[in-house]
Design a protein around this motif. Structure first.
Motif: not given
Length: 167
Positions: A120-121, A124
């Motif tokens: 996921s953002f 990350d």
């Protein structure tokens, strides 16, 4: 720092005597569940106790884009400009707060994560951002705390000290 209340309540049943699982702030970060420490007794600015089990909470950023996120871990000192981070710590020092710092081994690793992990953002960014200068930032934070008379102890050492003080 994303334990549910049920998971947190299991810790003393599993034999743990303390935790640092909650970060308290004026506004809670939207991707973590809000902590419920209402059944705990406040023992200090960031220390709570219930039935001999202690929770060392982390101070959080009070305003701005990262409001509610924990200041004592590596993520925010890696994200914010160092000058801003040290300013937050100076404010807490002026309030004579007990502070919790943590550093995770991956934050010091030079290993580059593959780009295609499907993270996921949030995950990350958490795993990649700012690792290259974290060690020098941690040194600056530790130096600031030492210059202001802070002692560095483990949670167990701190609890032993509190128990001796209250005996």
């Amino acid at each position: 720092w994303a334990l549910t209340d049920e998971e947190h309540d299991a810790l003393p049943k599993l034999g743990f005597s303390y935790s640092s699982s909650f970060a308290l702030g004026k506004k809670w970060a939207s991707f973590y569940p809000a902590p419920d420490l209402s059944s705990f007794h406040k023992k200090g600015p960031f220390l709570y106790e219930r039935d001999g089990f202690y929770e060392f909470t982390l101070p959080t950023v009070e305003s701005g884009m990262f409001q509610g996120l924990a200041l004592g871990g590596g993520v925010l000192p890696r994200f914010f400009p160092l000058k801003e981070i040290l300013s937050y710590f100076k404010k807490l020092i002026a309030e004579d707060c007990t502070l919790v710092l943590n550093a995770l081994p991956f934050e010091f690793s030079s290993y580059e994560l593959p780009k295609d992990l499907g993270l996921s953002f949030h995950d990350d960014v958490y795993l990649r951002k700012g690792r290259e200068h974290w060690a020098e930032r941690l040194k600056a934070i530790v130096l600031l705390l030492k210059e202001n008379g802070y002692e560095f102890r483990t949670f167990s050492e701190h609890l032993d000290s509190l128990k001796k003080k209250n005996a």
